[in-house]
Scaffold this active site. Structure first.
Site, PDB file in Angstrom:
ATOM      1  N   LYS A  11       0.854  -1.204   0.000  1.00 43.56           N
ATOM      2  CA  LYS A  11       0.000   0.000   0.000  1.00 43.56           C
ATOM      3  C   LYS A  11       0.883   1.244   0.000  1.00 43.56           C
ATOM      4  CE  LYS A  11       0.724   1.369   4.514  1.00 43.56           C
ATOM      5  NZ  LYS A  11       1.413   2.600   4.907  1.00 43.56           N
ATOM      6  N   ALA A  99       9.528   0.279   5.112  1.00 46.89           N
ATOM      7  CA  ALA A  99       9.377   1.191   3.981  1.00 46.89           C
ATOM      8  C   ALA A  99       8.123   2.043   4.071  1.00 46.89           C
ATOM      9  CB  ALA A  99       9.352   0.383   2.683  1.00 46.89           C
ATOM     10  N   GLY A 100       7.182   1.694   4.983  1.00 48.20           N
ATOM     11  CA  GLY A 100       5.890   2.394   5.022  1.00 48.20           C
ATOM     12  C   GLY A 100       4.945   1.883   3.951  1.00 48.20           C
ATOM     13  N   GLY A 103       4.381  -3.900   4.219  1.00 46.10           N
ATOM     14  CA  GLY A 103       4.828  -5.234   3.781  1.00 46.10           C
ATOM     15  C   GLY A 103       4.368  -6.344   4.719  1.00 46.10           C
ATOM     16  N   GLY A 104       4.670  -6.213   6.006  1.00 45.40           N
ATOM     17  CA  GLY A 104       4.279  -7.226   7.000  1.00 45.40           C
ATOM     18  C   GLY A 104       2.771  -7.309   7.122  1.00 45.40           C
ATOM     19  N   SER A 105       2.111  -6.153   7.049  1.00 43.44           N
ATOM     20  CA  SER A 105       0.646  -6.117   7.161  1.00 43.44           C
ATOM     21  C   SER A 105       0.009  -6.791   5.956  1.00 43.44           C
ATOM     22  CB  SER A 105       0.144  -4.667   7.236  1.00 43.44           C
ATOM     23  OG  SER A 105       0.747  -3.996   8.309  1.00 43.44           O
ATOM     24  N   ASP A 138      -2.514  -1.410  10.170  1.00 41.48           N
ATOM     25  CA  ASP A 138      -2.692  -1.347   8.715  1.00 41.48           C
ATOM     26  C   ASP A 138      -3.301  -2.628   8.142  1.00 41.48           C
ATOM     27  OD1 ASP A 138      -1.646   1.177   8.505  1.00 41.48           O
ATOM     28  OD2 ASP A 138       0.383   0.506   7.994  1.00 41.48           O
TER      29      ASP A 138
HETATM   30  O1  C5P Z   1      -0.370  -1.200  14.984  1.00 39.24           O
HETATM   31  P1  C5P Z   1       1.075  -1.279  14.610  1.00 39.24           P
HETATM   32  O2  C5P Z   1       1.789  -2.382  15.336  1.00 39.24           O
HETATM   33  O3  C5P Z   1       1.304  -1.313  13.138  1.00 39.24           O
HETATM   34  O4  C5P Z   1       1.731   0.094  15.109  1.00 39.24           O
HETATM   35  C1  C5P Z   1       3.114   0.262  15.280  1.00 39.24           C
HETATM   36  C2  C5P Z   1       3.372   1.474  16.179  1.00 39.24           C
HETATM   37  O5  C5P Z   1       3.049   2.680  15.474  1.00 39.24           O
HETATM   38  C3  C5P Z   1       2.526   1.517  17.436  1.00 39.24           C
HETATM   39  O6  C5P Z   1       3.120   0.818  18.486  1.00 39.24           O
HETATM   40  C4  C5P Z   1       2.467   3.013  17.723  1.00 39.24           C
HETATM   41  O7  C5P Z   1       3.656   3.451  18.345  1.00 39.24           O
HETATM   42  C5  C5P Z   1       2.446   3.629  16.335  1.00 39.24           C
HETATM   43  N1  C5P Z   1       1.083   3.932  15.847  1.00 39.24           N
HETATM   44  C6  C5P Z   1       0.379   4.998  16.410  1.00 39.24           C
HETATM   45  N2  C5P Z   1      -0.866   5.292  15.922  1.00 39.24           N
HETATM   46  C7  C5P Z   1      -1.404   4.602  14.901  1.00 39.24           C
HETATM   47  C8  C5P Z   1      -0.700   3.520  14.317  1.00 39.24           C
HETATM   48  C9  C5P Z   1       0.551   3.210  14.813  1.00 39.24           C
HETATM   49  O8  C5P Z   1       0.860   5.650  17.335  1.00 39.24           O
HETATM   50  N3  C5P Z   1      -2.614   4.946  14.437  1.00 39.24           N
END
Ligand code: C5P
Length: 285
Positions: A11, A99-100, A103-105, A138
């Site tokens: 994405k 990379a944003g 990928g893992g998601s 994500d």
């Molecule tokens: O949900 P995920 O594990 O992908 O998020 C990784 C980190 O990114 C979270 O631990 C948090 O620090 C940050 N994050 C956030 N707000 C979001 C998504 C992610 O603060 N909406």
């Protein structure tokens, strides 16, 4: 034993706005997200009779239960209240990591979709997206894909008119950005420029790629740019080579540029390949 194969699409964030930090530590976001054709391939074998195993063509990726694809399978079988009697997940990686690009998601979402399909769709798409929340912010978007606006911590999804056909050039620089660190940093930053969601929505509605390009905006982009001048250089090169817009995706560090012509996109792809290893050309899907 049958092998299920599923594509895991990357994405990009066409817009990304980060608002307040919530009591649970996550941030409220508003992001226009787009699935692109760059993808990993996921192969799943069910009922191997052996302990669960995960392999990946990229040696940097963890192959234990910390991998989002593994977590997704755990979440699925817990929700099914069943045991697959051994599971083998094999990932052919193309989406760059850190990379944003989700990928893992994307891998996790592909596992959820593949297992759901295999068992005759016990969960609806929205139920599957709900399960995906347990894996990462994500993952619900990656389950559904397409062109959507994500709100909440990323799990509240609304369909948008699809992005018009175009060519997207993606470049992953050597540096990486830490997602939690960028979220922490944004709390201490006065954000000068935020995305204009209504303008992006209107651009999608009238299928105006130029306006979509003009309205690309990621609040992490300016933050990362102060540390990595490469980002600004990429954008300048892209725009001067005919890109309709260019920016960083998600919390980086991949950069993308949008083109209305395959020739222009191919030209910059070849330019970038001289300096970068991880360069891709893809389309919205
Ligand atoms: O949900 P995920 O594990 O992908 O998020 C990784 C980190 O990114 C979270 O631990 C948090 O620090 C940050 N994050 C956030 N707000 C979001 C998504 C992610 O603060 N909406």
């Amino acid at each position: 034993m049958i092998t299920i194969i599923e594509r895991a699409y990357a994405k990009i964030n066409l817009t990304l706005d980060v608002r307040n930090k919530r009591a649970d530590g996550y941030h409220e976001i508003e992001s226009v997200m787009q699935t692109v054709s760059l993808h990993d391939d996921i192969y799943i074998r069910i009922g191997t009779g052996n302990p669960w195993e995960l392999t990946c063509t990229d040696e940097q990726i963890p192959t234990d239960c910390s991998n989002h694809a593994w977590k997704a399978a755990e979440v699925f079988f817990r929700a099914m209240e069943s045991d697959p009697d051994g599971l083998d997940i094999s990932i052919t990686k193309r989406i760059p990591s850190q990379a944003g690009m989700g990928g893992g998601s994307a891998d996790a979402a592909a596992v959820l979709r593949a297992l759901n399909g295999h068992y005759g769709k016990p969960f609806s798409d929205s139920e599957l997206a709900k399960l995906a929340e347990q894996v990462g912010s994500d993952v619900p978007f990656c389950v559904l894909g397409g062109t959507k606006v994500a709100r909440g911590r990323g799990e509240i999804l609304e369909c948008l008119p699809p992005m018009p056909p175009c060519w997207i050039v993606i470049c992953k620089p050597d540096f990486s950005c830490s997602t939690p660190a960028l979220y922490r940093q944004i709390d201490e930053t006065v954000i000068a420029h935020r995305p204009n969601f209504s303008a992006m929505y209107a651009a999608m509605e009238i299928q105006d790629l130029r306006k979509i390009g003009e309205n690309l905006c990621n609040v992490f982009d300016a933050l990362a740019e102060t540390k990595h001048p490469e980002i600004e250089q990429f954008k300048e090169t892209a725009i001067s080579n005919g890109a309709l817009g260019a920016q960083m995706t998600g919390s980086g560090s991949a950069l993308f540029a949008i083109f209305d012509s395959q020739e222009k996109a191919q030209r910059i792809l070849q330019e970038l390949q001289k300096d970068y290893e991880a360069v891709f050309i893809c389309n919205p899907v």
